[in-house]
Design a protein around this motif. Structure first.
Motif, PDB file in Angstrom:
ATOM      1  N   TYR A 180       0.836  -1.199   0.000  1.00 52.81           N
ATOM      2  CA  TYR A 180       0.000   0.000   0.000  1.00 52.81           C
ATOM      3  C   TYR A 180       0.880   1.261   0.000  1.00 52.81           C
ATOM      4  CZ  TYR A 180      -3.895   3.080   0.742  1.00 52.81           C
ATOM      5  OH  TYR A 180      -4.835   4.065   0.563  1.00 52.81           O
ATOM      6  N   PRO A 181       0.573   2.258  -0.818  1.00 52.71           N
ATOM      7  CA  PRO A 181       1.489   3.393  -1.012  1.00 52.71           C
ATOM      8  C   PRO A 181       1.543   4.422   0.114  1.00 52.71           C
ATOM      9  CG  PRO A 181      -0.496   3.672  -2.346  1.00 52.71           C
ATOM     10  CD  PRO A 181      -0.570   2.301  -1.750  1.00 52.71           C
ATOM     11  N   ASN A 182       0.485   4.530   0.948  1.00 53.75           N
ATOM     12  CA  ASN A 182       0.479   5.536   2.019  1.00 53.75           C
ATOM     13  C   ASN A 182       0.504   4.818   3.366  1.00 53.75           C
ATOM     14  OD1 ASN A 182      -0.016   7.569   3.867  1.00 53.75           O
ATOM     15  ND2 ASN A 182      -1.511   8.626   2.598  1.00 53.75           N
ATOM     16  N   LYS A 183       1.601   4.929   4.099  1.00 54.25           N
ATOM     17  CA  LYS A 183       1.806   4.132   5.304  1.00 54.25           C
ATOM     18  C   LYS A 183       1.230   4.765   6.568  1.00 54.25           C
ATOM     19  CE  LYS A 183       4.153   1.140   2.932  1.00 54.25           C
ATOM     20  NZ  LYS A 183       3.536  -0.147   2.570  1.00 54.25           N
ATOM     21  N   LYS A 184       0.391   5.791   6.435  1.00 51.79           N
ATOM     22  CA  LYS A 184      -0.185   6.422   7.617  1.00 51.79           C
ATOM     23  C   LYS A 184      -1.396   5.639   8.118  1.00 51.79           C
ATOM     24  CE  LYS A 184       1.221  11.181   6.560  1.00 51.79           C
ATOM     25  NZ  LYS A 184       0.752  12.570   6.321  1.00 51.79           N
ATOM     26  N   TYR A 207      -9.038 -11.018  -2.605  1.00 51.11           N
ATOM     27  CA  TYR A 207      -9.948  -9.955  -3.050  1.00 51.11           C
ATOM     28  C   TYR A 207      -9.315  -8.582  -2.815  1.00 51.11           C
ATOM     29  CZ  TYR A 207     -13.998  -6.867  -3.201  1.00 51.11           C
ATOM     30  OH  TYR A 207     -14.849  -5.813  -3.490  1.00 51.11           O
ATOM     31  N   LEU A 208      -8.742  -8.373  -1.623  1.00 54.22           N
ATOM     32  CA  LEU A 208      -8.138  -7.075  -1.323  1.00 54.22           C
ATOM     33  C   LEU A 208      -6.931  -6.794  -2.221  1.00 54.22           C
ATOM     34  CD1 LEU A 208      -8.156  -6.450   2.540  1.00 54.22           C
ATOM     35  CD2 LEU A 208      -9.530  -5.395   0.763  1.00 54.22           C
ATOM     36  N   LEU A 209      -6.144  -7.818  -2.512  1.00 49.50           N
ATOM     37  CA  LEU A 209      -5.002  -7.621  -3.403  1.00 49.50           C
ATOM     38  C   LEU A 209      -5.462  -7.227  -4.801  1.00 49.50           C
ATOM     39  CD1 LEU A 209      -2.731 -10.599  -2.302  1.00 49.50           C
ATOM     40  CD2 LEU A 209      -2.187  -8.167  -2.082  1.00 49.50           C
ATOM     41  N   GLU A 210      -6.566  -7.798  -5.242  1.00 47.03           N
ATOM     42  CA  GLU A 210      -7.122  -7.430  -6.548  1.00 47.03           C
ATOM     43  C   GLU A 210      -7.602  -5.979  -6.538  1.00 47.03           C
ATOM     44  OE1 GLU A 210     -10.922  -8.650  -9.402  1.00 47.03           O
ATOM     45  OE2 GLU A 210     -10.217 -10.035  -7.867  1.00 47.03           O
ATOM     46  N   ARG A 211      -8.284  -5.583  -5.430  1.00 48.28           N
ATOM     47  CA  ARG A 211      -8.763  -4.205  -5.327  1.00 48.28           C
ATOM     48  C   ARG A 211      -7.584  -3.222  -5.233  1.00 48.28           C
ATOM     49  NH1 ARG A 211     -13.012  -3.406  -7.543  1.00 48.28           N
ATOM     50  NH2 ARG A 211     -13.100  -1.380  -6.476  1.00 48.28           N
ATOM     51  N   LEU A 212      -6.530  -3.636  -4.518  1.00 45.36           N
ATOM     52  CA  LEU A 212      -5.349  -2.777  -4.403  1.00 45.36           C
ATOM     53  C   LEU A 212      -4.680  -2.599  -5.763  1.00 45.36           C
ATOM     54  CD1 LEU A 212      -3.338  -1.150  -2.771  1.00 45.36           C
ATOM     55  CD2 LEU A 212      -2.165  -3.273  -2.183  1.00 45.36           C
ATOM     56  N   SER A 213      -4.647  -3.673  -6.553  1.00 47.51           N
ATOM     57  CA  SER A 213      -4.061  -3.585  -7.893  1.00 47.51           C
ATOM     58  C   SER A 213      -4.819  -2.577  -8.749  1.00 47.51           C
ATOM     59  CB  SER A 213      -4.082  -4.969  -8.552  1.00 47.51           C
ATOM     60  OG  SER A 213      -3.581  -4.900  -9.869  1.00 47.51           O
ATOM     61  N   LEU A 214      -6.165  -2.597  -8.650  1.00 47.33           N
ATOM     62  CA  LEU A 214      -6.978  -1.631  -9.391  1.00 47.33           C
ATOM     63  C   LEU A 214      -6.735  -0.210  -8.889  1.00 47.33           C
ATOM     64  CD1 LEU A 214     -10.380  -3.548  -9.648  1.00 47.33           C
ATOM     65  CD2 LEU A 214      -8.770  -3.080 -11.491  1.00 47.33           C
ATOM     66  N   ALA A 231      -5.540   3.941   6.873  1.00 46.06           N
ATOM     67  CA  ALA A 231      -6.708   3.643   7.707  1.00 46.06           C
ATOM     68  C   ALA A 231      -8.001   3.934   6.960  1.00 46.06           C
ATOM     69  CB  ALA A 231      -6.646   4.462   9.003  1.00 46.06           C
ATOM     70  N   THR A 232      -7.988   4.933   6.105  1.00 42.73           N
ATOM     71  CA  THR A 232      -9.186   5.279   5.333  1.00 42.73           C
ATOM     72  C   THR A 232      -9.466   4.224   4.276  1.00 42.73           C
ATOM     73  OG1 THR A 232      -8.764   7.640   5.662  1.00 42.73           O
ATOM     74  CG2 THR A 232     -10.251   7.040   3.879  1.00 42.73           C
ATOM     75  N   TRP A 233      -8.438   3.808   3.533  1.00 38.89           N
ATOM     76  CA  TRP A 233      -8.642   2.838   2.460  1.00 38.89           C
ATOM     77  C   TRP A 233      -9.127   1.499   3.008  1.00 38.89           C
ATOM     78  CZ3 TRP A 233      -6.694  -1.840   0.526  1.00 38.89           C
ATOM     79  CH2 TRP A 233      -6.976  -2.109  -0.814  1.00 38.89           C
ATOM     80  N   ASP A 241     -15.350   2.779  -6.733  1.00 41.16           N
ATOM     81  CA  ASP A 241     -15.379   2.504  -8.156  1.00 41.16           C
ATOM     82  C   ASP A 241     -14.204   3.206  -8.816  1.00 41.16           C
ATOM     83  OD1 ASP A 241     -16.074   1.753 -10.672  1.00 41.16           O
ATOM     84  OD2 ASP A 241     -17.720   3.190 -10.898  1.00 41.16           O
ATOM     85  N   TYR A 242     -13.155   2.459  -9.108  1.00 40.29           N
ATOM     86  CA  TYR A 242     -11.966   3.046  -9.707  1.00 40.29           C
ATOM     87  C   TYR A 242     -12.120   3.076 -11.225  1.00 40.29           C
ATOM     88  CZ  TYR A 242     -10.157   2.080  -5.081  1.00 40.29           C
ATOM     89  OH  TYR A 242      -9.993   2.030  -3.728  1.00 40.29           O
ATOM     90  N   GLN A 243     -12.121   4.301 -11.773  1.00 40.74           N
ATOM     91  CA  GLN A 243     -12.335   4.485 -13.201  1.00 40.74           C
ATOM     92  C   GLN A 243     -10.999   4.645 -13.919  1.00 40.74           C
ATOM     93  OE1 GLN A 243     -15.177   4.267 -14.763  1.00 40.74           O
ATOM     94  NE2 GLN A 243     -16.438   4.043 -12.938  1.00 40.74           N
ATOM     95  N   MET A 244     -10.755   3.796 -14.903  1.00 41.25           N
ATOM     96  CA  MET A 244      -9.550   3.894 -15.710  1.00 41.25           C
ATOM     97  C   MET A 244      -9.817   4.796 -16.913  1.00 41.25           C
ATOM     98  SD  MET A 244      -7.308   2.054 -14.180  1.00 41.25           S
ATOM     99  CE  MET A 244      -8.091   2.622 -12.680  1.00 41.25           C
ATOM    100  N   PRO A 245      -8.949   5.797 -17.211  1.00 37.57           N
ATOM    101  CA  PRO A 245      -9.161   6.665 -18.364  1.00 37.57           C
ATOM    102  C   PRO A 245      -9.071   5.881 -19.657  1.00 37.57           C
ATOM    103  CG  PRO A 245      -6.988   7.027 -17.446  1.00 37.57           C
ATOM    104  CD  PRO A 245      -7.704   6.116 -16.491  1.00 37.57           C
ATOM    105  N   GLN A 246      -9.961   6.167 -20.605  1.00 38.68           N
ATOM    106  CA  GLN A 246      -9.969   5.480 -21.884  1.00 38.68           C
ATOM    107  C   GLN A 246      -8.984   6.150 -22.837  1.00 38.68           C
ATOM    108  OE1 GLN A 246     -11.725   2.677 -22.433  1.00 38.68           O
ATOM    109  NE2 GLN A 246     -12.264   2.836 -20.270  1.00 38.68           N
ATOM    110  N   ASN A 247      -8.083   5.364 -23.440  1.00 39.69           N
ATOM    111  CA  ASN A 247      -7.082   5.888 -24.351  1.00 39.69           C
ATOM    112  C   ASN A 247      -7.389   5.388 -25.750  1.00 39.69           C
ATOM    113  OD1 ASN A 247      -4.871   6.791 -25.682  1.00 39.69           O
ATOM    114  ND2 ASN A 247      -3.351   5.729 -24.415  1.00 39.69           N
ATOM    115  N   ASN A 248      -7.721   6.302 -26.657  1.00 41.03           N
ATOM    116  CA  ASN A 248      -8.071   5.897 -28.016  1.00 41.03           C
ATOM    117  C   ASN A 248      -6.868   5.808 -28.930  1.00 41.03           C
ATOM    118  OD1 ASN A 248      -7.425   8.547 -28.488  1.00 41.03           O
ATOM    119  ND2 ASN A 248      -9.545   9.215 -28.868  1.00 41.03           N
TER     120      ASN A 248
END
Length: 268
Positions: A180-184, A207-214, A231-233, A241-248
């Motif tokens: 996880y990137p924020n260690k607080k 499941y959590l590892l998959e969500r963390l990857s997203l 603590a928040t995450w 709902d993590y939205q990935m930007p669409q690249n055309n």
């Protein structure tokens, strides 16, 4: 279905006689501040006295005011007052908790099965009081047997989840925490993680590892975003709902128009 947990606040008889509350009520709008104080304690019940800043409001005070439907200026004044009187603590930039002597003995909770058993015992006691001595004796024996059955009735889903040793849960948590990137907020994140794992056998590390990857992909694709406090995450925000930007394929390229040029078109 996961078992519900009910929370309540056990208000002390001298709550409104405490020096802090008395001082609040002597001020202009003091009754409003005292009410908001109670509302904030109630808001912290499920998180063991903590309230977390999720970024919905511009400031911590504005966010709490939105949640409680109160005026931001009133919440700001109250938080300044509580801070000055050492009634709250700030473990990090994204959370605060009430001091131990504020919430100690105030907060209670029980599971839905315990609530059912308590209600059942109350009904059986009322029936016993309306019966004669011999019937009362029989009802008491039945009451004990049924109570024992209810107390021993397994919650299959929760029992399987709770079978995982505490040390194993901590090891599983550290696997995700290392990535996880924020260690607080690690301590509170672990509390949320354990509670989530114990709710269902479907709540797994995979499941959590998959969500963390997203989530990491979302942060990488949206450089303006900052990673949430740990603590928040871990407090349910992994299901955002993590939205990935669409690249055309044309965002960073130019299309050159092909034209036939003759000598008459040249400027010389």
């Amino acid at each position: 279905m996961a078992e519900k947990t009910y929370y309540w606040i056990k208000l002390q008889m001298d709550f409104f006689k405490s020096p802090a509350v008395r001082l609040l009520r002597t001020m202009s709008g003091g009754d409003t501040y005292a009410l908001i104080y109670l509302e904030m304690i109630l808001l912290s019940l499920e998180n063991h006295g903590y309230i977390y800043f999720t970024g919905i409001g511009k400031t911590f005070s504005e966010e709490i005011a939105l949640v409680l439907n109160e005026e931001t200026v009133d919440v700001e004044f109250l938080m300044s007052f509580l801070d000055a009187k050492k009634l709250v603590e700030y473990p990090d930039d994204n959370s605060f908790k009430f001091a131990d002597d504020v919430v100690e003995g105030l907060i209670g909770k029980e599971s839905s099965s315990a609530k059912r058993v308590r209600a059942y015992r109350k009904r059986q006691k009322q029936i016993a009081l309306q019966s004669n001595d011999s019937v009362t004796g029989r009802n008491t024996d039945i009451d004990k047997d049924l109570d024992l059955d209810l107390d021993l009735e397994p919650d299959k889903e929760n029992s399987a989840a709770n079978a995982t040793p505490s040390t194993s849960l901590e090891d599983d948590f550290n696997v995700i925490w290392d990535k996880y990137p924020n260690k607080k907020g690690k301590k509170q994140a672990l509390v949320h993680y354990k509670a989530w794992r114990k709710k269902s056998v479907k709540h797994t590390n995979e499941y959590l590892l998959e969500r963390l990857s997203l989530y990491l992909a979302d942060l990488s694709a949206n450089a303006w975003k900052q990673p949430m406090n740990g603590a928040t995450w871990f407090n349910g925000r992994f299901d955002d709902d993590y939205q990935m930007p669409q690249n055309n394929g044309r965002a960073n390229s130019f299309e050159l128009e092909h034209r036939d040029v003759t000598e008459d078109d040249l400027p010389w």
